[in-house]
Design a protein around this motif. Structure first.
Motif, PDB file in Angstrom:
ATOM      1  N   PHE A   1      45.588  21.685   3.372  1.00 39.97           N
ATOM      2  CA  PHE A   1      45.212  21.699   4.839  1.00 39.97           C
ATOM      3  C   PHE A   1      44.554  23.002   4.940  1.00 39.97           C
ATOM      4  O   PHE A   1      43.195  22.881   5.540  1.00 39.97           O
ATOM      5  N   ASN A   2      44.763  24.072   4.307  1.00 41.73           N
ATOM      6  CA  ASN A   2      43.703  25.246   4.250  1.00 41.73           C
ATOM      7  C   ASN A   2      42.455  24.944   3.670  1.00 41.73           C
ATOM      8  O   ASN A   2      41.439  25.384   4.322  1.00 41.73           O
TER       9      ASN A   2
ATOM     10  N   ALA B   1      36.865  24.450   4.504  1.00 42.70           N
ATOM     11  CA  ALA B   1      35.536  23.563   4.067  1.00 42.70           C
ATOM     12  C   ALA B   1      34.772  23.062   5.397  1.00 42.70           C
ATOM     13  O   ALA B   1      33.621  23.226   5.463  1.00 42.70           O
ATOM     14  N   LEU B   2      35.745  22.701   6.286  1.00 37.08           N
ATOM     15  CA  LEU B   2      34.945  22.313   7.503  1.00 37.08           C
ATOM     16  C   LEU B   2      34.425  23.388   8.239  1.00 37.08           C
ATOM     17  O   LEU B   2      33.301  23.172   8.945  1.00 37.08           O
ATOM     18  N   LEU B   3      34.966  24.466   8.397  1.00 32.05           N
ATOM     19  CA  LEU B   3      34.567  25.858   8.828  1.00 32.05           C
ATOM     20  C   LEU B   3      33.226  26.069   8.096  1.00 32.05           C
ATOM     21  O   LEU B   3      32.110  26.730   8.907  1.00 32.05           O
ATOM     22  N   SER B   4      33.131  26.183   6.935  1.00 30.51           N
ATOM     23  CA  SER B   4      31.778  26.563   6.091  1.00 30.51           C
ATOM     24  C   SER B   4      30.854  25.590   6.543  1.00 30.51           C
ATOM     25  O   SER B   4      29.634  26.310   6.607  1.00 30.51           O
ATOM     26  N   LEU B   5      31.042  24.202   6.973  1.00 30.74           N
ATOM     27  CA  LEU B   5      30.073  23.560   7.205  1.00 30.74           C
ATOM     28  C   LEU B   5      29.452  23.965   8.707  1.00 30.74           C
ATOM     29  O   LEU B   5      28.152  23.481   8.886  1.00 30.74           O
TER      30      LEU B   5
END
Length: 65
Positions: free
Chosen positions: A53-54, A59-63
């Motif tokens: 989950f981390n 990954a989603l936050l980097s997008l």
């Protein structure tokens, strides 16, 4: 409801305690070992799920940047 005297209560407690089947030393040790093993397995499972989950959240936050 009838009142129970302290002496009668103690007698009843001793009678009920005599009915208890206490585990042997071997059973106690085996149960303790199983608790340690299961706790370790669950800790590793939740560590791996949390790590996945981390990584997904990072990954989603980097997008978003």
């Amino acid at each position: 409801m009838a009142k129970t005297t302290p002496t009668e209560f103690i007698r009843q407690v001793r009678t009920e305690t005599a009915k208890v089947v206490w585990p042997t030393g071997r059973e106690t040790v085996m149960t303790g070992v199983m608790v340690v093993i299961m706790t370790t397995v669950l800790a590793l499972f939740f560590l791996s799920v949390d790590s996945i989950f981390n990584a997904v959240v990072k990954a989603l936050l980097s997008l978003a940047q």
